[in-house]
Design a protein around this motif. Structure first.
Motif, mmCIF file in Angstrom:
data_model
loop_
_atom_site.group_PDB
_atom_site.id
_atom_site.type_symbol
_atom_site.label_atom_id
_atom_site.label_comp_id
_atom_site.label_asym_id
_atom_site.label_seq_id
_atom_site.Cartn_x
_atom_site.Cartn_y
_atom_site.Cartn_z
ATOM 1 N N ASP A 71 49.040 41.842 37.286
ATOM 2 C CA ASP A 71 49.855 42.828 38.018
ATOM 3 C C ASP A 71 49.228 44.419 37.850
ATOM 4 O O ASP A 71 49.456 44.972 38.775
ATOM 5 C CB ASP A 71 51.195 43.219 37.342
ATOM 6 C CG ASP A 71 52.266 42.048 37.360
ATOM 7 O OD1 ASP A 71 51.775 41.420 38.494
ATOM 8 O OD2 ASP A 71 53.167 42.164 36.676
ATOM 9 N N ILE A 72 48.203 44.573 37.175
ATOM 10 C CA ILE A 72 47.354 45.616 37.390
ATOM 11 C C ILE A 72 45.873 45.357 37.189
ATOM 12 O O ILE A 72 45.391 44.681 36.389
ATOM 13 C CB ILE A 72 47.654 46.768 36.103
ATOM 14 C CG1 ILE A 72 49.081 46.997 36.080
ATOM 15 C CG2 ILE A 72 46.591 48.024 36.175
ATOM 16 C CD1 ILE A 72 49.374 47.944 35.138
ATOM 17 N N PHE A 73 45.255 45.605 38.281
ATOM 18 C CA PHE A 73 43.735 45.488 38.501
ATOM 19 C C PHE A 73 43.167 46.460 39.339
ATOM 20 O O PHE A 73 43.583 47.017 40.011
ATOM 21 C CB PHE A 73 43.383 44.039 39.169
ATOM 22 C CG PHE A 73 43.598 43.765 40.144
ATOM 23 C CD1 PHE A 73 42.714 43.963 41.167
ATOM 24 C CD2 PHE A 73 44.926 43.618 40.750
ATOM 25 C CE1 PHE A 73 42.973 43.619 42.818
ATOM 26 C CE2 PHE A 73 45.315 43.063 41.852
ATOM 27 C CZ PHE A 73 44.425 43.443 43.069
ATOM 28 N N ARG A 74 41.561 46.634 39.455
ATOM 29 C CA ARG A 74 41.062 47.604 39.915
ATOM 30 C C ARG A 74 40.061 46.843 40.830
ATOM 31 O O ARG A 74 39.556 45.928 40.726
ATOM 32 C CB ARG A 74 40.407 48.530 39.332
ATOM 33 C CG ARG A 74 39.259 48.005 38.116
ATOM 34 C CD ARG A 74 37.934 47.862 38.539
ATOM 35 N NE ARG A 74 37.189 47.273 37.511
ATOM 36 C CZ ARG A 74 36.469 45.990 37.930
ATOM 37 N NH1 ARG A 74 36.743 45.742 39.327
ATOM 38 N NH2 ARG A 74 35.857 45.450 37.144
ATOM 39 N N PHE A 75 39.699 47.628 42.214
ATOM 40 C CA PHE A 75 38.768 47.216 42.760
ATOM 41 C C PHE A 75 37.967 48.443 43.725
ATOM 42 O O PHE A 75 38.767 49.362 43.688
ATOM 43 C CB PHE A 75 39.218 45.896 44.195
ATOM 44 C CG PHE A 75 40.261 46.485 45.013
ATOM 45 C CD1 PHE A 75 39.544 47.216 46.216
ATOM 46 C CD2 PHE A 75 41.338 46.568 44.808
ATOM 47 C CE1 PHE A 75 40.483 47.863 47.111
ATOM 48 C CE2 PHE A 75 42.373 46.810 45.779
ATOM 49 C CZ PHE A 75 41.919 47.730 47.010
ATOM 50 N N TRP A 76 36.868 48.580 43.908
ATOM 51 C CA TRP A 76 36.157 49.359 44.717
ATOM 52 C C TRP A 76 35.832 49.140 46.155
ATOM 53 O O TRP A 76 35.310 48.151 46.228
ATOM 54 C CB TRP A 76 34.720 49.787 43.747
ATOM 55 C CG TRP A 76 35.139 50.138 42.399
ATOM 56 C CD1 TRP A 76 35.143 49.512 41.154
ATOM 57 C CD2 TRP A 76 35.062 51.577 41.804
ATOM 58 N NE1 TRP A 76 34.913 50.154 40.065
ATOM 59 C CE2 TRP A 76 35.037 51.518 40.493
ATOM 60 C CE3 TRP A 76 34.799 52.846 42.591
ATOM 61 C CZ2 TRP A 76 34.755 52.512 39.645
ATOM 62 C CZ3 TRP A 76 34.766 53.901 41.882
ATOM 63 C CH2 TRP A 76 35.033 53.974 40.189
#
Length: 496
Positions: A71-76
């Motif tokens: 439910d929480i992730f990062r991408f650039w």
């Protein structure tokens, strides 16, 4: 050494130096980002290649990433850190915080079209929103019902006489909501409303304009000006900008001229009049907010109302329930009131299911202005981060919605609502930047449905299992809102 090879070395060296310098300046953000799960990145590009998809596939790609990373992730995206948050409790905390009350960088692509105001954010959005708010208040909406009733009855007559052929009800609904908005939010007379410069052209080109904007938001190569120009996108943009300028100039000119003669009463005053009379905005800013108020009212209302009608056409049991409720509460004829609309519980369930299935915003993005922590401070979003809330994916999360891809208005029965996290349904957003026109839009949409069902019996055109989605800012039906209609209870030529 060949000069071309030397030039490549120089360019490559410059890019490496830029990347290393950027990493040093943003080392704290990178360290905090590395504490979150997310796909592996490439130098300079980040995860940009992951999102090289057709626009309609972007939300599906986000869904795949959520299944992998939670439910929480990062991408650039290049140097821009995006943190996706889908947990309902976290969504409420973040969107309600004053630390996350600026629009994200994707909204910059709206600036050429609507300026830095109410929707796109910027230094003036608070002031402009404050000026416009009274037009969308409950008291103001009550005074708009005579217009709603008149225009919606005309729409009902048109739809009831369509005959057995399949048609896209969005086309007729859009013309109707446009007239309602013009005579309320825009403050125009009926005569002025039907004679606006390029009105018909504008209302049916807006969808293409949003496709262009969404393409630029989601395709990194369109961020490069020469490519944007070579692909003909700049020419398209200039066409839309001229069309917007012509329409808004005509609206503002007509209202300024009318205000020199007399001012409408406070409780009936349209948003454009308020912007003009405030004395706080330049002529250019008034025009920018005019197109903002216009499209966010008439187009959004038309999409949702058409969605409700399409669902009712394909769910005959629900159409019968809603129709019987209308006859009991409102009656077969006569004007609709806001108090009556509040009593139409079955209609409200279909309306909410439409907003769940076709969210007004497929996803929203905010800029984190200060570090903010969630989950007992176990997770921190650093300042400068772009927060992404995937509304479409949240509204189809099987943990909160049984058979999420099916149309089921019974989801909103009181006993079913109690079982669900209330923050799993956020059709109008949350916090200080929530939807300005939710009261206005809800009243107009439901009035459309009441009048249409009193005049017409709706029938299905396709299976609801075959609905293809189009993502261009909002989520819509790719193939239109196709139904069939016939006069109800012997109504002929719009007469009982």
């Amino acid at each position: 050494m060949d000069w071309s090879i030397l030039l490549l070395y120089i360019i490559g060296g410059a890019l490496v130096a830029f990347w290393l310098l950027w990493r040093y300046k943003n080392r704290r953000m990178i360290q905090m980002a590395n504490k979150l799960p997310g796909p592996p990145t490439l130098p300079l590009l980040g995860n940009a290649l992951v999102f090289m998809n057709r626009p309609e596939e972007i939300l599906n790609k986000l869904g795949e990433l959520m299944e992998t990373y939670g439910d929480i992730f990062r991408f650039w995206l290049g140097p821009e850190l995006n943190i996706v948050v889908k947990n309902p409790t976290d969504v409420r905390v973040l969107l309600s915080s004053t630390k996350v009350n600026q629009k994200g960088p994707v909204y910059d692509f709206l600036l050429p079209f609507i300026g830095g105001g109410i929707i796109s954010g910027g230094p003036t959005w608070r002031l402009h929103r404050k000026i416009a708010i009274p037009t969308f208040s409950k008291k103001a909406v009550e005074n708009f019902f005579p217009v709603f009733n008149k225009e919606c009855e005309e729409l009902a007559k048109v739809i009831s006489q369509k005959g057995p052929a399949t048609f896209d009800c969005y086309v007729d609904v859009l013309r109707s909501t446009t007239q309602s908005v013009n005579q309320t939010v825009m403050g125009l007379s009926k005569e002025d409303s039907v004679n606006l410069t390029r009105l018909e052209e504008f209302i049916f080109k807006t969808h293409d304009m949003y496709n262009l904007i969404f393409d630029q938001m989601t395709k990194w190569w369109l961020h490069v000006p020469p490519i944007y120009w070579l692909l003909g996108k700049k020419k398209q943009q200039d066409y839309y900008l001229k069309m917007i300028d012509d329409l808004t100039e005509d609206i503002v000119r007509r209202r300024k001229k009318a205000l020199q003669v007399s001012e409408p009463s406070e409780e009936c005053m349209g948003g454009v009049d308020r912007l003009i009379l405030s004395g706080e905005l330049t002529h250019k800013e008034i025009k920018e907010e005019t197109v903002t108020l216009f499209t966010s009212s008439q187009e959004v209302a038309a999409k949702v109302a058409a969605g409700v009608l399409m669902f009712l056409a394909h769910l005959p049991d629900w159409q019968d329930k809603v129709y019987k409720e209308i006859i009991e509460v409102v009656g077969a004829d006569g004007p609709v009131t806001n108090e009556q609309l509040k009593q139409l519980e079955h209609l409200d369930m279909v309306y909410k299911e439409t907003l769940r299935y076709f969210p007004i915003g497929g996803m929203i993005q905010r800029t984190v202005m200060e570090d903010i922590s969630i989950r007992d401070e176990s997770i921190t979003l650093p300042a400068g981060t772009s927060l992404v809330i995937p509304i479409h994916n949240l509204h189809r999360d099987p943990r909160y919605w049984e058979d999420p891809n099916k149309v089921m208005p019974e989801r909103f029965l009181p006993e079913n609502v109690k079982k669900r996290d209330p923050n799993a349904f956020v059709p109008f957003g949350l916090g200080p930047m929530d939807c300005l026109g939710r009261v206005y839009g809800t009243a107009l949409i439901k009035t459309v449905v009441v009048w249409v069902l009193r005049y017409a019996k709706l029938e299905p055109a396709i299976s609801l299992d075959n609905i293809r989605l189009n993502i261009a800012i909002s989520v819509t039906s790719y193939d239109g809102y196709n139904i069939k209609a016939s006069p109800r209870n012997g109504r002929i030529n719009g007469l009982s």
